[in-house]
Design an enzyme around this catalytic site. Structure first.
Site, PDB file in Angstrom:
ATOM      1  N   SER A 102      -5.966   1.471  -6.810  1.00 10.73           N
ATOM      2  CA  SER A 102      -4.841   0.821  -6.152  1.00 10.73           C
ATOM      3  C   SER A 102      -3.587   1.251  -6.896  1.00 10.73           C
ATOM      4  O   SER A 102      -3.499   1.087  -8.120  1.00 10.73           O
ATOM      5  CB  SER A 102      -5.004  -0.702  -6.208  1.00 10.73           C
ATOM      6  OG  SER A 102      -4.085  -1.312  -5.328  1.00 10.73           O
ATOM      7  N   GLU A 103      -2.610   1.822  -6.169  1.00 15.72           N
ATOM      8  CA  GLU A 103      -1.495   2.503  -6.838  1.00 15.72           C
ATOM      9  C   GLU A 103      -0.614   1.549  -7.641  1.00 15.72           C
ATOM     10  O   GLU A 103       0.161   1.980  -8.485  1.00 15.72           O
ATOM     11  CB  GLU A 103      -0.655   3.256  -5.805  1.00 15.72           C
ATOM     12  CG  GLU A 103       0.097   2.342  -4.857  1.00 15.72           C
ATOM     13  CD  GLU A 103       0.535   3.055  -3.585  1.00 15.72           C
ATOM     14  OE1 GLU A 103      -0.120   4.020  -3.184  1.00 15.72           O
ATOM     15  OE2 GLU A 103       1.552   2.632  -3.015  1.00 15.72           O
ATOM     16  N   ASN A 104      -0.727   0.245  -7.386  1.00 13.41           N
ATOM     17  CA  ASN A 104       0.063  -0.712  -8.171  1.00 13.41           C
ATOM     18  C   ASN A 104      -0.573  -1.008  -9.528  1.00 13.41           C
ATOM     19  O   ASN A 104      -0.067  -1.848 -10.266  1.00 13.41           O
ATOM     20  CB  ASN A 104       0.306  -2.003  -7.383  1.00 13.41           C
ATOM     21  CG  ASN A 104      -0.961  -2.633  -6.885  1.00 13.41           C
ATOM     22  OD1 ASN A 104      -1.894  -1.950  -6.487  1.00 13.41           O
ATOM     23  ND2 ASN A 104      -1.018  -3.942  -6.908  1.00 13.41           N
TER      24      ASN A 104
END
Lengths: 218, 231
Positions: free
Chosen positions: A45-47
């Site tokens: 998840s890019e966050n």
């Protein structure tokens, strides 16, 4: 014609054991539901998370645990958390093996447009430009045609592009196609009950048809 | 140990002038400095430039500062979910720089690390590349992007100590640690503030050297944008 769930189900067959995978918002998120349980894969998840678990039950909701679509999630076994610079270092550095994302248009040389429609409100590209610029293996999940029936598989993208020469494979409601290194959409499979003629008529870019085209199997 | 403690959010943001450049941590509404945003709302300042991945929603987060017309420019990667934002943008009251998320993160990191520019593949061949220098390395084209630095960076952590050491929780970490490094003054609000010596040094994410002011926040709402439940 495939439903969104069936597109996700077909894409899940591309997943290989041991892969780190980034799933975009929309149909790509659904792919997680169809990855065979005997495969060990890790969702990024890019966050700032490697190891996305299932959505939480009501009593496990944590506002400090969300995915890139801002949905509440849980941590999978063996997960790791990190900051945004580190997240994109692993993306740009080529450590993520497979990126699955949606698109508004794909061109026959693998350009993708999915972030902006001129004249409409621009929301931003988020992490899409970083992902498509770096990933070795990009699969696009989308409808073959737009809502008003126009092909989304084009000789050149009309919309502002997100990245150039990056898409490897496309799974639509009608077909599975691969981008030829010489340019063109190589037709690999057709959806159950969909004819090669129909795919041909709905593909504006160069379509490459070699021999008999099998129906998708689920 | 140098004591970085200030009394509260009001004291922490009291000297932020109009027209200054701020960085604010957070991804969506997760990990945003809620207390400092509320304290800024009480200040009579405007013309702010805010670097933040997102711009809040209409009635929470940075959306509140927009509604009060305190913001001149946003530097972000994704700004959906905000009707007032859209209105101000279309009417020309607000400027927006949209930047690929990884480029935004690396520009902030570079700012804190003293690296004035770097090459990245993100945005090559797109609108983002217009007017930017490109260079080919080993057959692939890259864009030159410059660092970002701010007058004040405002971050939110889970735990902190009086020396300014910070520990983050879950995906609320996001941009907070890198922004902490890139402000001339870094203000950290934390859910739990402890005396120096009580955090395990092995667990510290942000060393106190980057933090100038720290306080324990209160009444965290931690609003959820997409509450998604397993059946």
């Amino acid at each position: 014609m495939l439903t969104k769930e069936q597109i996700a189900q077909r894409i899940a067959k591309e997943v290989k054991n041991g892969q780190y995978i980034n799933l975009g918002i929309g149909i790509p998120t659904l792919v997680a539901n169809y990855i065979p349980s005997d495969l060990d894969v890790v969702l990024q998840s890019e966050n700032g998370l490697l190891g996305i678990g299932p959505f939480p039950t009501e009593d496990k909701v944590d506002p400090d645990l969300i995915n890139a679509g801002k949905q509440t999630i849980t941590l999978a076994k063996g997960s790791a958390l990190f900051n945004s610079a580190e997240s994109f270092a692993m993306i740009r550095g080529g450590h993520v093996h497979l990126t699955i994302l949606g698109a508004m248009e794909v061109s026959e040389n693998g350009d993708i447009a999915n972030w902006k429609i001129p004249g409409k409100m621009v929301k931003g590209m988020g992490g899409a430009m970083d992902l498509v610029a770096s990933a070795d293996n990009i699969i696009v999940a989308m409808q073959h045609c737009s809502k008003n029936g126009e092909s989304k598989l084009l000789p050149n993208c009309d919309l502002p592009i997100t990245g150039i020469r990056c898409v490897k494979k496309i799974v639509t409601d009608l077909a599975v196609l691969e981008i030829s290194t010489e340019g063109g959409f190589i037709l690999l499979e057709r959806a159950p009950g969909v004819s090669v003629e129909e795919i041909k008529s709905k593909t504006a870019g160069k379509l490459i048809i070699a021999g008999d085209i099998p129906e998708m199997k689920f | 140990m140098i004591n970085k403690t200030v009394k509260n959010a009001q004291e922490a943001v009291a000297d932020i002038p109009s027209n200054s450049m701020l960085m604010m941590g957070g991804f969506g509404l997760s990990g945003i400095p809620e207390n400092c945003i509320a304290a800024l709302l009480e200040r009579d300042i405007n013309g702010l430039t805010i670097v933040s991945n997102n711009a809040g929603v209409d009635d929470f987060g940075i959306g509140l500062l927009l509604k009060k017309h305190m913001v001149k420019k946003m530097i972000s990667s994704y700004v959906g979910e905000n009707a007032e934002f859209e209105r101000q943008l279309l009417s020309g009251e607000l400027e927006v720089d949209l930047i690929p998320q990884g480029t935004l993160a690396e520009r902030v990191r570079a700012g804190g690390a003293g690296i004035p520019a770097f090459y990245t593949p993100a945005g090559v061949g797109t609108e983002v590349a217009i007017g930017k220098e490109t260079r080919v390395f080993e057959g692939k084209t890259y864009l030159l992007e410059q660092w970002l630095r701010a007058d004040f960076s405002i971050v939110k952590a889970w735990k902190g100590d009086t020396a300014g050491n910070l520990i983050f929780k879950g995906t609320a970490r996001n941009f907070n640690p890198i922004m902490a490094t890139a402000g001339k003054v870094c203000i950290a609000e934390v859910e739990e503030l402890v005396p120096a010596g009580e955090l395990d040094p092995n667990q510290v994410h942000t060393p106190g050297i980057y933090v100038q002011r720290i306080f324990q926040g209160k009444d965290y709402e931690k609003r959820i944008e997409q509450r998604t439940i397993s059946q």
